[in-house]
Design a protein around this motif. Structure first.
Motif, PDB file in Angstrom:
ATOM      1  N   PHE A  66      58.581  80.131  72.402  1.00  0.00           N
ATOM      2  CA  PHE A  66      58.455  78.735  71.978  1.00  0.00           C
ATOM      3  C   PHE A  66      59.795  78.020  72.008  1.00  0.00           C
ATOM      4  O   PHE A  66      60.825  78.601  71.686  1.00  0.00           O
ATOM      5  N   ASP A  67      59.763  76.757  72.397  1.00  0.00           N
ATOM      6  CA  ASP A  67      60.919  75.885  72.255  1.00  0.00           C
ATOM      7  C   ASP A  67      60.639  75.042  71.013  1.00  0.00           C
ATOM      8  O   ASP A  67      59.927  74.034  71.070  1.00  0.00           O
ATOM      9  N   TYR A  68      61.173  75.480  69.886  1.00  0.00           N
ATOM     10  CA  TYR A  68      60.844  74.829  68.616  1.00  0.00           C
ATOM     11  C   TYR A  68      61.380  73.399  68.509  1.00  0.00           C
ATOM     12  O   TYR A  68      60.951  72.640  67.652  1.00  0.00           O
ATOM     13  N   LYS A  69      62.283  73.044  69.395  1.00  0.00           N
ATOM     14  CA  LYS A  69      62.781  71.660  69.383  1.00  0.00           C
ATOM     15  C   LYS A  69      61.674  70.670  69.766  1.00  0.00           C
ATOM     16  O   LYS A  69      61.687  69.513  69.358  1.00  0.00           O
ATOM     17  N   HIS A  70      60.706  71.160  70.551  1.00  0.00           N
ATOM     18  CA  HIS A  70      59.635  70.271  71.008  1.00  0.00           C
ATOM     19  C   HIS A  70      58.269  70.612  70.415  1.00  0.00           C
ATOM     20  O   HIS A  70      57.296  69.920  70.675  1.00  0.00           O
ATOM     21  N   CYS A  71      58.185  71.695  69.649  1.00  0.00           N
ATOM     22  CA  CYS A  71      56.909  72.059  69.018  1.00  0.00           C
ATOM     23  C   CYS A  71      56.682  71.207  67.789  1.00  0.00           C
ATOM     24  O   CYS A  71      57.541  71.112  66.926  1.00  0.00           O
ATOM     25  N   LYS A  72      55.476  70.573  67.709  1.00  0.00           N
ATOM     26  CA  LYS A  72      55.185  69.728  66.554  1.00  0.00           C
ATOM     27  C   LYS A  72      54.296  70.424  65.536  1.00  0.00           C
ATOM     28  O   LYS A  72      53.881  69.815  64.557  1.00  0.00           O
ATOM     29  N   GLY A  73      53.963  71.699  65.775  1.00  0.00           N
ATOM     30  CA  GLY A  73      53.222  72.473  64.781  1.00  0.00           C
ATOM     31  C   GLY A  73      51.750  72.154  64.691  1.00  0.00           C
ATOM     32  O   GLY A  73      51.134  72.371  63.648  1.00  0.00           O
ATOM     33  N   CYS A  74      51.145  71.716  65.797  1.00  0.00           N
ATOM     34  CA  CYS A  74      49.730  71.318  65.760  1.00  0.00           C
ATOM     35  C   CYS A  74      48.786  72.507  65.626  1.00  0.00           C
ATOM     36  O   CYS A  74      47.667  72.363  65.150  1.00  0.00           O
ATOM     37  N   GLY A  75      49.191  73.693  66.094  1.00  0.00           N
ATOM     38  CA  GLY A  75      48.350  74.882  65.959  1.00  0.00           C
ATOM     39  C   GLY A  75      47.322  75.082  67.064  1.00  0.00           C
ATOM     40  O   GLY A  75      46.529  76.019  67.011  1.00  0.00           O
ATOM     41  N   ILE A  76      47.323  74.231  68.066  1.00  0.00           N
ATOM     42  CA  ILE A  76      46.357  74.383  69.167  1.00  0.00           C
ATOM     43  C   ILE A  76      46.535  75.739  69.857  1.00  0.00           C
ATOM     44  O   ILE A  76      45.563  76.411  70.191  1.00  0.00           O
ATOM     45  N   CYS A  77      47.782  76.146  70.040  1.00  0.00           N
ATOM     46  CA  CYS A  77      48.042  77.421  70.730  1.00  0.00           C
ATOM     47  C   CYS A  77      47.416  78.589  69.966  1.00  0.00           C
ATOM     48  O   CYS A  77      46.860  79.502  70.574  1.00  0.00           O
ATOM     49  N   GLU A  78      47.490  78.565  68.652  1.00  0.00           N
ATOM     50  CA  GLU A  78      46.898  79.644  67.851  1.00  0.00           C
ATOM     51  C   GLU A  78      45.383  79.685  68.038  1.00  0.00           C
ATOM     52  O   GLU A  78      44.784  80.748  68.214  1.00  0.00           O
ATOM     53  N   VAL A  79      44.760  78.515  68.058  1.00  0.00           N
ATOM     54  CA  VAL A  79      43.299  78.435  68.218  1.00  0.00           C
ATOM     55  C   VAL A  79      42.869  78.904  69.600  1.00  0.00           C
ATOM     56  O   VAL A  79      41.864  79.598  69.746  1.00  0.00           O
TER      57      VAL A  79
END
Ligand code: SF4
Ligand code: SF4
Length: 92
Positions: A66-79
């Motif tokens: 992950f590039d946490y600078k651009h991750c907004k934490g939406c959680g779509i990837c987990e789903v």
């Protein structure tokens, strides 16, 4: 809707110009962040396809990080991960 109409109605939610997400640091948006278990990850890249931001990076071994600078934490990837290799964990 034309760009000129959007400019005349500034309360309308719009990002102008498009395709600028790489310019924004969304670190402060998150309450949770994704963490990948590389042992479970099969490298299918479905998370990469679904992520709405430029926040998932393909690694040379065809897995992801992950590039946490651009991750907004939406959680779509987990789903969307078919093998549940991604977990959203609380930001500290
Ligand atoms: S939490 Fe959202 S923005 Fe962050 S990597 Fe997953 S899908 Fe992308
Ligand atoms: S969707 Fe899951 S298994 Fe596929 S690349 Fe992403 S983390 Fe790995």
């Amino acid at each position: 809707m034309k760009v000129k109409e959007l400019e005349e109605h500034p309360t309308f939610a719009a990002v102008l110009p498009p395709a600028t997400s790489e310019e924004y640091d969304t670190t402060g948006w998150r309450a949770f962040k994704p963490v990948v278990d590389k042992e479970k990850c099969t490298g299918c890249l479905i998370c990469w396809v679904y992520c709405p931001e430029p926040a998932i990076i393909r690694t040379p071994d065809r897995k992801i990080e992950f590039d946490y600078k651009h991750c907004k934490g939406c959680g779509i990837c987990e789903v969307e991960c078919p093998v549940k290799a991604i977990k959203m964990v609380k930001e500290v």
